[in-house]
Design a protein around this motif. Structure first.
Motif, PDB file in Angstrom:
ATOM      1  N   ASN A  58       3.647 -17.421   3.433  1.00  0.00           N
ATOM      2  CA  ASN A  58       4.759 -16.529   3.703  1.00  0.00           C
ATOM      3  C   ASN A  58       4.220 -15.112   3.845  1.00  0.00           C
ATOM      4  O   ASN A  58       3.520 -14.625   2.956  1.00  0.00           O
ATOM      5  N   PRO A  59       4.518 -14.407   4.969  1.00  0.00           N
ATOM      6  CA  PRO A  59       3.966 -13.067   5.151  1.00  0.00           C
ATOM      7  C   PRO A  59       4.291 -12.115   4.011  1.00  0.00           C
ATOM      8  O   PRO A  59       3.451 -11.285   3.636  1.00  0.00           O
ATOM      9  N   TYR A  60       5.492 -12.202   3.457  1.00  0.00           N
ATOM     10  CA  TYR A  60       5.861 -11.302   2.365  1.00  0.00           C
ATOM     11  C   TYR A  60       4.909 -11.467   1.197  1.00  0.00           C
ATOM     12  O   TYR A  60       4.377 -10.490   0.660  1.00  0.00           O
ATOM     13  N   TRP A  61       4.693 -12.711   0.789  1.00  0.00           N
ATOM     14  CA  TRP A  61       3.825 -12.931  -0.370  1.00  0.00           C
ATOM     15  C   TRP A  61       2.364 -12.642  -0.041  1.00  0.00           C
ATOM     16  O   TRP A  61       1.592 -12.253  -0.916  1.00  0.00           O
ATOM     17  N   ASN A  62       1.992 -12.786   1.206  1.00  0.00           N
ATOM     18  CA  ASN A  62       0.643 -12.387   1.599  1.00  0.00           C
ATOM     19  C   ASN A  62       0.458 -10.888   1.401  1.00  0.00           C
ATOM     20  O   ASN A  62      -0.593 -10.433   0.924  1.00  0.00           O
ATOM     21  N   TYR A  63       1.490 -10.092   1.748  1.00  0.00           N
ATOM     22  CA  TYR A  63       1.424  -8.654   1.505  1.00  0.00           C
ATOM     23  C   TYR A  63       1.340  -8.358   0.007  1.00  0.00           C
ATOM     24  O   TYR A  63       0.586  -7.473  -0.422  1.00  0.00           O
ATOM     25  N   VAL A  64       2.137  -9.056  -0.786  1.00  0.00           N
ATOM     26  CA  VAL A  64       2.116  -8.850  -2.234  1.00  0.00           C
ATOM     27  C   VAL A  64       0.710  -9.080  -2.789  1.00  0.00           C
ATOM     28  O   VAL A  64       0.154  -8.243  -3.517  1.00  0.00           O
TER      29      VAL A  64
END
Length: 369
Positions: A58-64
């Motif tokens: 998931n891109p969001y969690w990759n950013y996190v």
């Protein structure tokens, strides 16, 4: 092939790889450390740093997690020194992974975690506190659970005030619909705090738009493929009654767009949340009306930093005011007029953050209803 379709296919491949890795006892993909490895024993001055989260595909969690890695690198460590605990949306696995790591590291652990759902946060915190380790949480916890009830070991909790921004996205959606017609909502995991708040934001906006009807609202579990399937079923059931779509996050919106395209539907008003790069590009093109950025890179780094510096004794959490222990993260509404500027500032290059400025970009103490 659209990048959204590629995203769905790549998500399937990445998830399969992660599940295979999990079957062999791995914590994630090749670069991730394994629970089965024998790490060097941490000391108070050098605790093991871990991030427990849902899914890096998931891109969001990759950013996190990239934020967590940036913080680790700021300490002069390689980014793969960060232990990755991937729960794949399972609260049971989330808790089991944390307990397994505590069994190896004991008190020498600085843990950053989204506990997957609100009820799971308490047993995670209790396990960490019992081991004498340190934990900072984001997003999901119950309202009766507070860091100050656990001395220094439960360092902090950060969430985002989602009702207001989600209400703004809904109002933008309703205006694009001409203030009338049917809308559908695709949400996150039903028990997740952000999923609840983003749906509430939609409902708050509906009060001022009597000619807009909420046709249906279903949890899509933050998942692109599930959102694609739900949107396809909405189209079968409601057809051209649907005049707009309210999505709880960007990856849900990708699945919605692909479902619409499969039916030859272009130009349906859609709003989303998270501010991922692909979504911001779609906002710039007008394919998504707006998204909301929560700066996950900063959130991931600062959550790990809070746990780490508490574990090393650099600051004493119990000496901090309550607004430093439960606080809101930042939110930015991204629209077509500012999407290009926003992308250049936050996504095309990664801003440099002072990982000891724990509360600088925050938005004050969490308020409970």
């Amino acid at each position: 092939m659209s990048f959204i379709k590629k995203f769905i296919e790549q998500e399937t491949i990445n998830r399969r790889n992660l599940l295979l890795a999990s079957a062999y006892g791995l914590g994630g993909a090749a670069a991730l450390r394994t629970l089965g490895a024998t790490p060097a024993r941490a000391t108070t001055a050098n605790p093991t740093i871990a991030w427990s989260y849902r899914d890096r595909t998931n891109p969001y969690w990759n950013y996190v997690v990239s934020g967590g890695e940036a913080f680790v690198e700021s300490l002069g460590k390689p980014k793969d020194a960060l232990v990755n605990l991937i729960n794949e949306g399972s609260s049971e696995k989330s808790l089991a992974d944390v307990k397994a790591l505590l069994g190896k590291e004991g008190s020498n652990l600085a843990l950053a975690i989204d506990a997957n759902d609100a009820p799971n946060c308490r047993p995670v915190v209790e396990a960490v506190a019992a081991a004498g380790a340190y934990v900072s949480t984001i997003w999901n916890k119950t309202d009766d659970l507070h860091p100050w009830d656990f001395g220094d070991n439960y360092v902090s909790h950060m969430t985002w005030s989602d009702e207001g921004p989600a209400e703004k996205t809904a109002r933008i959606l309703f205006e694009a619909m001409g203030g009338k017609g049917g809308v559908v909502h695709l949400g996150g995991i039903a028990s997740n705090n952000p999923a609840i708040e983003r749906l509430n934001g939609l409902k708050n906006a509906l009060k001022d738009y009597p000619d807009v009807q909420l046709l249906d609202a279903q949890p899509a579990d933050w998942d692109t493929q599930k959102a694609n399937q739900i949107m396809a079923s909405f189209l079968t059931r409601y057809g051209d009654e649907i005049k707009g779509v309210h999505c709880a996050n960007d990856t849900i919106a990708y699945g919605v767009i692909e479902a619409l395209r499969a039916e030859g539907i272009e130009g349906m008003p859609i709003v989303s949340y998270d501010g991922n790069q692909q979504a911001v590009e779609l906002v710039a093109k007008g394919e998504i009306l707006t998204t909301v950025f929560t700066n996950p890179h900063w959130g991931g780094g600062i959550t790990a930093a809070l746990a780490y510096y508490a574990a090393t004794g650099a600051f004493k959490p119990s000496a901090e005011p309550k607004e430093h222990r439960e606080f809101y993260g930042p939110t930015i509404l991204v629209t077509p007029k500012d999407a290009a500027e926003f992308k250049a500032k936050y996504l095309d290059s990664t801003p440099k953050y002072d990982w000891k400025d724990f509360w600088g970009p925050g938005n004050g103490q969490i308020k409970y209803k």
